[in-house]
Design an enzyme around this catalytic site. Structure first.
Site, PDB file in Angstrom:
ATOM      1  NE  ARG A  88       4.213   1.838  -1.507  1.00 37.64           N
ATOM      2  CZ  ARG A  88       5.502   1.243  -1.307  1.00 37.64           C
ATOM      3  NH1 ARG A  88       6.786   1.252  -1.959  1.00 37.64           N
ATOM      4  NH2 ARG A  88       5.511   0.539  -0.302  1.00 37.64           N
ATOM      5  CB  CYS A 105      -0.723  -0.004   1.329  1.00 31.78           C
ATOM      6  SG  CYS A 105      -1.768  -1.247   1.588  1.00 31.78           S
ATOM      7  CD  GLU A 124      10.535 -10.125 -17.348  1.00 32.92           C
ATOM      8  OE1 GLU A 124      10.335 -11.286 -16.349  1.00 32.92           O
ATOM      9  OE2 GLU A 124      10.178  -9.021 -17.025  1.00 32.92           O
ATOM     10  CG  HIS A 180       9.988 -33.820 -22.658  1.00 34.47           C
ATOM     11  ND1 HIS A 180      10.415 -35.136 -22.950  1.00 34.47           N
ATOM     12  CD2 HIS A 180      10.975 -33.038 -23.212  1.00 34.47           C
ATOM     13  CE1 HIS A 180      11.711 -35.125 -23.460  1.00 34.47           C
ATOM     14  NE2 HIS A 180      12.074 -33.925 -23.421  1.00 34.47           N
ATOM     15  CD  GLU A 191       3.829  -7.982 -14.678  1.00 34.24           C
ATOM     16  OE1 GLU A 191       3.723  -7.819 -13.290  1.00 34.24           O
ATOM     17  OE2 GLU A 191       5.251  -7.951 -14.932  1.00 34.24           O
ATOM     18  CE  LYS A 219       8.216  -1.307  -9.960  1.00 30.93           C
ATOM     19  NZ  LYS A 219       8.410  -2.173 -11.246  1.00 30.93           N
ATOM     20  CE  LYS A 226       7.183  -7.165 -17.174  1.00 32.19           C
ATOM     21  NZ  LYS A 226       7.857  -7.972 -16.340  1.00 32.19           N
ATOM     22  CG  ASN A 280       2.575  -0.606   3.442  1.00 36.19           C
ATOM     23  OD1 ASN A 280       2.192  -1.543   2.968  1.00 36.19           O
ATOM     24  ND2 ASN A 280       3.712  -0.176   2.823  1.00 36.19           N
ATOM     25  N   GLY A 281       1.280  -2.980   5.531  1.00 39.33           N
ATOM     26  CA  GLY A 281       1.678  -4.056   6.234  1.00 39.33           C
ATOM     27  C   GLY A 281       0.833  -5.210   6.575  1.00 39.33           C
ATOM     28  CD1 TRP A 314      -2.582  -4.671  -4.707  1.00 37.79           C
ATOM     29  CD2 TRP A 314      -2.045  -5.837  -2.951  1.00 37.79           C
ATOM     30  NE1 TRP A 314      -2.343  -6.059  -5.158  1.00 37.79           N
ATOM     31  CE2 TRP A 314      -2.202  -6.591  -4.098  1.00 37.79           C
ATOM     32  CE3 TRP A 314      -1.869  -6.511  -1.641  1.00 37.79           C
ATOM     33  CZ2 TRP A 314      -1.902  -8.326  -4.069  1.00 37.79           C
ATOM     34  CZ3 TRP A 314      -2.057  -7.888  -1.641  1.00 37.79           C
ATOM     35  CH2 TRP A 314      -1.886  -8.717  -2.722  1.00 37.79           C
TER      36      TRP A 314
HETATM   37  C1  AGP Z   1       7.524  -7.807 -12.481  1.00 37.24           C
HETATM   38  O1  AGP Z   1       6.977  -7.330 -13.617  1.00 37.24           O
HETATM   39  C2  AGP Z   1       6.415  -7.805 -11.262  1.00 37.24           C
HETATM   40  N1  AGP Z   1       5.967  -6.480 -11.037  1.00 37.24           N
HETATM   41  C3  AGP Z   1       6.861  -8.516 -10.161  1.00 37.24           C
HETATM   42  O2  AGP Z   1       7.153  -9.886 -10.673  1.00 37.24           O
HETATM   43  C4  AGP Z   1       8.378  -8.177  -9.549  1.00 37.24           C
HETATM   44  O3  AGP Z   1       9.418  -8.257 -10.449  1.00 37.24           O
HETATM   45  C5  AGP Z   1       8.723  -9.000  -8.287  1.00 37.24           C
HETATM   46  O4  AGP Z   1       7.423  -8.635  -7.424  1.00 37.24           O
HETATM   47  C6  AGP Z   1       9.863  -8.570  -7.491  1.00 37.24           C
HETATM   48  O5  AGP Z   1       9.719  -7.132  -7.164  1.00 37.24           O
HETATM   49  P1  AGP Z   1      11.242  -6.654  -6.691  1.00 37.24           P
HETATM   50  O6  AGP Z   1      12.209  -6.567  -7.724  1.00 37.24           O
HETATM   51  O7  AGP Z   1      10.718  -5.083  -6.269  1.00 37.24           O
HETATM   52  O8  AGP Z   1      11.687  -7.310  -5.278  1.00 37.24           O
END
Ligand code: AGP
Length: 645
Positions: A27, A2, A518, A541, A525, A640, A522, A100-101, A74
């Site tokens: 966030r 958050c 990766e 396989h 998400e 984020k 992308k 936040n937590g 969040w």
């Molecule tokens: C990547 O596009 C995502 N937003 C997510 O997987 C991110 O890489 C992951 O949460 C790790 O975050 P960090 O690098 O801040 O630890």
């Protein structure tokens, strides 16, 4: 997870709080709220959805006052509703908090407070904090309810109050009583918090506290701004204090006082926030993600800057120099990370083993800490994290430290928790990454891992001449990325053809397997398309059963040591009617004959190719998401910085 912002100063709080929330919206963005104090009048506004919804409410009924707290959420406990939005009030309506937590023992605390006559209006864990502070602020006698603690909550923090009295010496209604009540409440909480607290009986008092969730205090002229991230502070001041774990800051118009939770004074260090406002502005792009994709030539140049010495043929990594000898002698390297950072770690495994010939093992951070990892004193444990605040990665770091490993952080956010807690580390220097989907941080992480692997290789067996060839090739990467970015319109046209397909495969071999993962992440998400990354050879396989003329298959197949094998895999998919989208080396006519669409990269060393092959995949995901009408920077259910486990 958050974002929280708090303000005490000589200006009206509302606009500063709202602007700060907007800078933290990445966030978390399922609900938002603000509480502003005007003399003893606490004004509260909360809403579901984006901050713009809250702004509309405030347009109708603005708040006035110089003290306030605000929050963008969040959801962890409780759905995204107005009642669950922060700020939360205690049941007297005098105390307001933003959090936040996660309060892990909230069930125990909530049960005990309910039995003590306190009422709740939300399903959140955070509201418990407001009432717990209220309890210690208002109550005279304390019920010893340690027997009440709910063993099922498998947490500590029993509410045994026998030891309370000596911590609550100030008379009720005195500002110190509120401070003491906060300290008392925090001793009962098991979990993490970044907190800001205000009370209508003390309209000039702001209390903040932190354990496990980031909190920064910005120091401006006659103003204090507290936030989860410097992005909410940087337009007001570049002077900041990074509040440490288990620390509290008591703020009044006269100044601030930093202590530990149990009231031991702390000498706070005032630091400079490293980046500027323009770095967190959109700069004419429609989305932060687009800006961050297109600025990679510059950000990668910044990441490499000062570290590649072509005259002496050396790689300078200042952040690890103090531990260089231990690193060179490391018998094994462990890497722990999450998501995109974990994909970078997989590339790091290939780099360390092939270039530096050091056995390397990569873990999901969330798995690492529970699998009883074998760590010897010759192990170097690397944690990779853009935010430097990811709870799973931080927990893995603690596990490695407890077992005696040398710990290194590869982090983007300067002054973040992971950056502070590792023995040494290397900053990415790619600037703040705002888009939830990580792009420039990924290429920064891979570049740092490449430089570290080359640095170690040179100190172990690599010739000077060989290193210099890699250094010259690395220096060319930023301009080569420019050439790939120029294909954006072509990539967009391909995305347009297939963005309605709901299942995609991404395939690669060797260094390109983590890139396939990766690329799939992308797309997943931000466009919500189901995409899977696989080693190309794995198709036969099982997954090849998925191939139909409906399925786009992205092959990352540049000229490399496994190119011929990759071509066979392309043939296998083509024979079954799959749609082939290839990432290939410029001038490669063979794959152009086979593929339906080709995105090209310039030639470079195989070890450096991930820095290039990922770019078309970032653009493909971005365009697909925009074409599908999604909010690219704030994809649903995501945030984020994942600061909960
Ligand atoms: C990547 O596009 C995502 N937003 C997510 O997987 C991110 O890489 C992951 O949460 C790790 O975050 P960090 O690098 O801040 O630890």
């Amino acid at each position: 997870m958050c974002g929280i912002v708090a303000y005490l100063g000589d200006k009206n709080a509302q606009p500063i709080l709202i602007e700060g929330l907007k800078r933290l919206e990445y966030r978390g963005y399922d609900s938002a709220g603000i509480a502003v104090m005007d003399e003893g009048n606490l004004q509260l506004a909360r809403s579901v959805g984006r901050i713009s919804v809250l702004e509309d409410i405030l347009e109708e009924k603005p708040t006035i006052g110089h003290l306030g707290i605000a929050h963008t959420r969040w959801a962890t406990h409780g759905a995204a509703t107005t009642e669950n939005a922060h700020p939360h009030l205690d049941h007297t309506g005098k105390i307001a908090i933003v959090h936040n937590g996660i309060v892990e023992n909230f069930a125990t605390l909530k049960k005990w407070l309910t039995l003590s006559g306190y009422s709740f209006s939300s399903q959140t864990d955070s509201e418990v904090i407001a009432n717990l502070i209220s309890y210690f602020y208002h109550e005279d006698s304390f019920i010893d309810s340690s027997s009440e603690s709910d063993s099922s909550s498998n947490s500590g923090g029993s509410i045994n109050n026998a030891d309370n009295s000596e911590m609550l010496t100030a008379p009720k209604g005195h500002p110190h009583r509120l401070e003491q009540a906060v300290r008392m409440a925090l001793t009962k909480i098991v979990g993490t918090y970044g907190l800001a607290i205000i009370c209508s009986e003390h309209p000039d008092l702001l209390i903040t506290a932190r354990r496990g969730s980031p909190l920064i205090l910005g120091l401006a002229e006659n103003q204090f701004i507290v936030a989860s991230d410097a992005a909410a502070i940087v337009e007001h001041t570049s002077r900041a204090i990074y509040i440490g774990d288990n620390e509290m800051v008591i703020i009044t118009p006269e100044g601030y006082r930093t202590t530990t939770i149990d009231n031991i004074p702390v000498t706070a260090r005032v630091e400079q926030i490293e980046y500027s406002l323009e770095e967190i502005e959109l700069a004419g792009f429609e989305h932060y993600m687009a800006k961050e994709i297109f600025e990679q030539p510059q950000t990668l140049a910044a990441c490499l800057s000062g570290r590649l010495d072509t005259t002496e043929g050396k790689i300078h990594l200042g952040g690890i120099e103090s531990h260089s000898r231990e690193l060179i002698r490391a018998r094994r390297i462990g890497i722990a990370a999450c998501g995109t950072a974990w994909h970078a770690g997989l590339i790091g495994e290939y780099l360390f083993e092939q270039l530096a010939q050091i056995p390397t093992e990569v873990d999901y951070a969330s798995e690492f800490r529970y699998r009883n990892p074998i760590i010897e004193d010759s192990t170097a444990q690397i944690v990779i994290s853009q935010s430097g605040e990811t709870s799973d990665t931080l927990a893995a770091l603690h596990e490695a430290k407890d077992r005696g490993a040398l710990t290194l952080g590869i982090v983007n956010s300067v002054g973040s928790t992971i950056a502070r807690e590792t023995d040494a580390g290397i900053y990415l220097h790619v600037g703040p990454e705002i888009g939830v989907a990580s792009t420039k941080a990924f290429t920064g992480q891979v570049a740092v891992l490449t430089m570290l692997a080359l640095h170690l290789a040179r100190r172990r067996h690599m010739s000077q001449q060989n290193l210099e060839q890699y250094i010259h090739a690395l220096k060319r990467i930023p301009e080569q990325i420019e050439a790939i970015l120029a294909q954006s319109e072509h990539i967009r046209s391909v995305a347009q053809q297939y963005c309605s397909r709901e299942n995609w495969l991404f395939l690669g071999r060797g260094y390109q397997f983590p890139v396939a993962l990766e690329g799939a992440l992308k797309l997943k998400e931000i466009s919500y398309i189901h995409a899977e990354g696989l080693p190309a050879a794995e198709m036969k396989h099982g997954p090849i059963a998925l191939i139909t003329p409906e399925m786009p298959v992205v092959f990352i197949a540049p000229l490399c040591s496994q190119y011929e094998k990759a071509l066979s895999n392309v043939e296998e998919v083509k024979a079954r009617g799959g749609i082939i989208i290839a990432v290939a080396t410029e001038g490669d006519q063979t794959i152009a004959q086979l593929a339906d669409h080709v995105f090209t990269i310039p030639e470079t060393f195989e070890e450096l190719q991930p820095l290039l092959t990922v770019i078309p995949l970032q653009l493909l995901a971005y365009h697909a998401a925009v074409l599908r009408g999604h909010d690219v920077d704030k994809p649903r259910n995501l945030a984020k910085s994942v600061t909960v486990e």
